[in-house]
Design an enzyme around this catalytic site. Sequence first.
Site, PDB file in Angstrom:
ATOM      1  N   ASP A  11       0.880  -1.168   0.000  1.00 21.35           N
ATOM      2  CA  ASP A  11       0.000   0.000   0.000  1.00 21.35           C
ATOM      3  C   ASP A  11       0.916   1.216   0.000  1.00 21.35           C
ATOM      4  OD1 ASP A  11      -1.571   2.159   0.609  1.00 21.35           O
ATOM      5  OD2 ASP A  11      -2.647   1.192   2.259  1.00 21.35           O
ATOM      6  N   TYR A 229       1.278  -1.101  15.068  1.00 26.46           N
ATOM      7  CA  TYR A 229       0.438  -1.242  13.881  1.00 26.46           C
ATOM      8  C   TYR A 229       0.702  -0.143  12.884  1.00 26.46           C
ATOM      9  CZ  TYR A 229      -2.475  -5.199  14.888  1.00 26.46           C
ATOM     10  OH  TYR A 229      -2.920  -6.458  15.087  1.00 26.46           O
ATOM     11  N   LYS A 232      -3.401  -2.909   8.350  1.00 27.12           N
ATOM     12  CA  LYS A 232      -3.583  -4.365   8.241  1.00 27.12           C
ATOM     13  C   LYS A 232      -2.637  -4.893   7.161  1.00 27.12           C
ATOM     14  CE  LYS A 232      -6.264  -6.402  11.152  1.00 27.12           C
ATOM     15  NZ  LYS A 232      -5.344  -6.007  12.243  1.00 27.12           N
TER      16      LYS A 232
HETATM   17  C1  F6R Z   1      -5.593  -1.576   5.319  1.00 21.25           C
HETATM   18  C2  F6R Z   1      -6.148  -0.352   5.884  1.00 21.25           C
HETATM   19  C3  F6R Z   1      -6.485  -0.273   7.314  1.00 21.25           C
HETATM   20  C4  F6R Z   1      -5.919   1.003   7.917  1.00 21.25           C
HETATM   21  C5  F6R Z   1      -6.532   1.326   9.251  1.00 21.25           C
HETATM   22  C6  F6R Z   1      -5.905   2.561   9.898  1.00 21.25           C
HETATM   23  O1  F6R Z   1      -5.414  -1.379   3.989  1.00 21.25           O
HETATM   24  O2  F6R Z   1      -6.306   0.597   5.169  1.00 21.25           O
HETATM   25  O3  F6R Z   1      -6.072  -1.385   8.052  1.00 21.25           O
HETATM   26  O4  F6R Z   1      -4.554   0.910   8.036  1.00 21.25           O
HETATM   27  O5  F6R Z   1      -7.883   1.479   9.041  1.00 21.25           O
HETATM   28  O6  F6R Z   1      -6.279   3.676   9.165  1.00 21.25           O
HETATM   29  P1  F6R Z   1      -5.921   5.193   9.534  1.00 21.25           P
HETATM   30  O7  F6R Z   1      -4.742   5.550   8.691  1.00 21.25           O
HETATM   31  O8  F6R Z   1      -7.146   5.913   9.074  1.00 21.25           O
HETATM   32  O9  F6R Z   1      -5.675   5.288  11.005  1.00 21.25           O
HETATM   33 MG    MG Z   2      -4.711  -2.239   2.256  1.00 21.13          MG
HETATM   34 MG    MG Z   3      -4.656   0.842   3.876  1.00 20.42          MG
END
Ligand code: F6R
Ligand code: MG
Ligand code: MG
Length: 373
Positions: A11, A229, A232
């Site tokens: 990503d 984290y 995902k």
């Molecule tokens: C995976 C994805 C999600 C984000 C998660 C955190 O592709 O997009 O797992 O990483 O929702 O998002 P933010 O950046 O909005 O805290």
């Molecule tokens: Mg993704």
């Molecule tokens: Mg993402």
Amino acid sequence: MKITLSVIKADIGSIGGHIAPSRQLLERVAAYVRENAGPIVDFWIAHTGDDVAILMTHTRGVGAADVHRLAWDAFVAGTQVAKSQGLYGAGQDLLRDAFSGNVKGMGPAVAEMEIDERPNEPFLLFAADKTDPGAFNLPLYLAFADPMNTPGLILSPALAKGFRFVIMDVNHTEGDRVIELNAPEELYDIAALLRDPERYVVESVWSRASGEQAAAVATSRLHNIAGKYTGKDDPVMLVRTQMNFPATGEVLAPFAIGHFVAGGMRGSHNMPLMPVPLNTGTSYFDGPPLVSCAAFAEHRGKLTEPLDCFAHPFWNAVRDRIATKGIDMRRQGFFGAAMLPMGELEYTGIIENLRRLDQRFRVRGEPSPRHDT
Ligand code: F6R
Ligand code: MG
Ligand code: MG
């Protein structure tokens, strides 16, 4: 002829939050790979949700530095476009500043296998978004070990010899901690591990009739690499089909379940996995977690055009049912099974909050400890 199939995905930025990469970003990644294709025979690029997957064929074996570098540099080039367009999360899966020989442990997910090419070589590339590698545990178990899903296990003498599962303990970050278990003899042991998809993840599956590799899964967990984290993991998987392996339809069939997986909104919920056409973005509740599947034939490293397995009308009814299942789960909001356990949440704010609240608990009849808050 020995051919290596490598799929590397990352990503590196998307439009409108975590929805999908821009056309310019995808074109830049494809152009970079095309212009620097020295180490590879052929390639194909697509996105699933906000993740870009580069499928490459070559003769350099698994973990080849120049093939990994090509993908890494293509993602770096795509990241420049993401930054110039103000995309969200530009370069987010490139966790290291400089490439160091292999993308494993650097953020991108990778699934590879070196194969002795068959006269006809059908294989499938699965890519999932808003979920983690354990999402493939159930479909692999059903496709390779359950005759209720895969009649080939009782109809074909080759399949009846069973399959060997290599399963990784993804909590062990000091090295690759793996176990090998044989189906059908050790079916219950396989099930006992695979029921915990956040910890035990199928890494590969092998035919016991021929010794050939049937499946390879990207097992990296971003929070184990980064120590926190960063999103995902959004895994990719390669599965060879037919002859000594399950038929393509037997591998696709488990995806009609729409099993609940970790992912969706803020990477912190349980939502059903929805099979979608290639190049589908994300939507409802930053999900639902989605999986695409491209089918290929391959000869001497040359790929045919992909066929879009989940674009078939059959999957419309499946998607409708999975949407209903997802909405039903969302009715209970943050409560119980709807949200992931503490250790799997993508945010630490709630843990700090609980620590603060913990200070305020009192045991009745015991004196209150002094505190400053
Ligand atoms: C995976 C994805 C999600 C984000 C998660 C955190 O592709 O997009 O797992 O990483 O929702 O998002 P933010 O950046 O909005 O805290
Ligand atoms: Mg993704
Ligand atoms: Mg993402």
